[in-house]
Design an enzyme around this catalytic site. Structure first.
Site, PDB file in Angstrom:
ATOM      1  N   HIS A 194      41.003  41.058  39.231  1.00  0.00           N
ATOM      2  CA  HIS A 194      40.172  39.988  38.682  1.00  0.00           C
ATOM      3  C   HIS A 194      40.145  40.107  37.166  1.00  0.00           C
ATOM      4  CE1 HIS A 194      37.533  43.480  38.759  1.00  0.00           C
ATOM      5  NE2 HIS A 194      36.762  42.881  37.864  1.00  0.00           N
ATOM      6  N   ASP A 231      37.203  39.515  33.934  1.00  0.00           N
ATOM      7  CA  ASP A 231      35.755  39.401  33.736  1.00  0.00           C
ATOM      8  C   ASP A 231      35.460  38.074  33.040  1.00  0.00           C
ATOM      9  OD1 ASP A 231      35.394  41.912  34.849  1.00  0.00           O
ATOM     10  OD2 ASP A 231      35.473  42.935  32.909  1.00  0.00           O
ATOM     11  N   HIS A 243      42.405  43.297  36.041  1.00  0.00           N
ATOM     12  CA  HIS A 243      42.273  44.706  36.385  1.00  0.00           C
ATOM     13  C   HIS A 243      41.760  44.863  37.810  1.00  0.00           C
ATOM     14  CE1 HIS A 243      38.542  43.303  34.513  1.00  0.00           C
ATOM     15  NE2 HIS A 243      37.878  44.237  35.175  1.00  0.00           N
ATOM     16  N   ARG A 267      34.363  57.953  42.572  1.00  0.00           N
ATOM     17  CA  ARG A 267      34.447  57.419  41.214  1.00  0.00           C
ATOM     18  C   ARG A 267      33.153  56.678  40.927  1.00  0.00           C
ATOM     19  NH1 ARG A 267      37.810  55.323  37.059  1.00  0.00           N
ATOM     20  NH2 ARG A 267      37.115  53.267  36.328  1.00  0.00           N
TER      21      ARG A 267
END
Length: 332
Positions: A204, A206, A261, A271
């Protein structure tokens, strides 16, 4: 989040087998104190839409404190975490990303950056000591905002914009529609035997002006280069990673590209990432800035309000090109 069986894993997007992507060594690095930082920022945003920021001035203690608080929450039982949700859009969410069917191996807390909104949500997140959580979040967000203002003002200088605050004022506006997200990607050892990569957060861009990411030492973030190649970003828990957002792509008339990303989940390590999304007020008009355009240059995008774009984005899937409806055609 619980251990998954093979049938349960099938609901998630499993990438086809491929050789593990080596950590990419070509990520631009910008030292915020460098005398030529303004041009380094512009070059990185033009060529990658992404860069690593060092010597940023945000105390490492603030990062560590927030990471500890976030992990303390995500280690709670599922029933306890669910009390902080469902997201409205703020609050706790798990696996579902948005309202249109996207899923990922992720759980998250989404918060407004307005302290008056953080406060009541804190009661749901940590009932035993909400004030401490609120203070840790506010201290971190305040420091990151100030750093972000500095980046945007250097960016404006590098673009040759006469008023340094042309971009930063949009985030400083008390009506700024900014938000803050804590993403937790638990380890998923079940995937290792399948010779697949489990997507924690699908590809996607941002939508906002800029996003500022900090993560722990677990890798997983990948960006798409201009030639379509996906590369893995080496983690660095002492630095920030800056993404160009869709709104900034429009404001620079395509000079900067919002970077596509994604995040792949790790099979053995969790993570944790914390992301500040800097957005303008809902009523703010978004259009190419005359001060960055050359004489006779055509606008590539129609003017729209941030509210209009945000509504359109929420009706799309994660990987959609959300800017497409706002691009000018030859007939416009």
């Amino acid at each position: 989040m619980v251990v998954l069986s093979q049938p349960a894993l099938n609901q998630f997007f499993l990438l086809k087998p491929f050789k593990s992507t080596p950590l990419f060594t070509g990520i631009p690095v910008v030292d915020l104190t460098h005398p030529d930082a303004k041009n380094l920022i512009v070059n990185a945003c033009r060529d990658f839409g992404f860069f690593k920021l060092v010597n940023h001035g945000v105390p490492l203690e603030l990062m560590a404190n927030l990471e500890n608080e976030a992990l303390r929450f995500f280690k709670k039982s599922q029933s306890e975490k669910d009390r902080a949700g469902p997201p409205d859009p703020f609050g706790y969410g798990s696996k579902r990303i948005g309202p249109n069917g996207d899923v990922g191996w992720v759980e998250y807390l989404l918060l407004n950056t307005n302290p008056d909104v953080i406060s009541p949500k804190s009661l749901c997140i940590f009932r035993e000591n909400p004030h401490h959580f609120r203070a840790v979040v506010e201290n971190y967000i305040t420091a990151v905002k100030n750093m972000c203002y500095a980046v945007l003002e250097l960016m404006a200088e590098g673009l040759g914009i006469r008023q340094r605050n042309t971009l930063s004022r949009l985030l400083k506006d008390e009506k700024s529609d900014s938000c803050f997200r804590l993403n937790h990607y638990p380890p998923c050892p079940e995937v290792q035997a399948l010779n697949r990569n489990l997507v924690g957060f699908g590809e996607h861009t941002d939508p906002q002006i800029i996003s500022v990411l900090r993560s722990n030492s677990t890798s997983g973030l990948q960006i798409c280069l201009t030639d379509g190649t996906w590369v893995s970003v080496p983690p660095d828990q002492t630095s920030f990673f800056i993404n160009v957002g869709d709104a900034l792509q429009v404001m620079t008339n395509g000079r900067f590209k919002s970077v596509k990303h994604r995040v792949l989940a790790d099979t053995t390590k969790s993570r944790l990432s914390m992301i500040y999304f800097g957005g303008p007020a809902l009523s703010e008009n978004i259009a190419p800035l005359p001060s960055v355009m050359l004489k006779g240059e055509e606008c590539l995008y129609k003017e729209f309000t941030w509210c209009e774009y945000k509504k359109a984005a929420y009706t799309s899937r994660l990987a959609d090109n959300r800017l497409a409806p706002f691009q000018k055609s030859a007939a416009d």
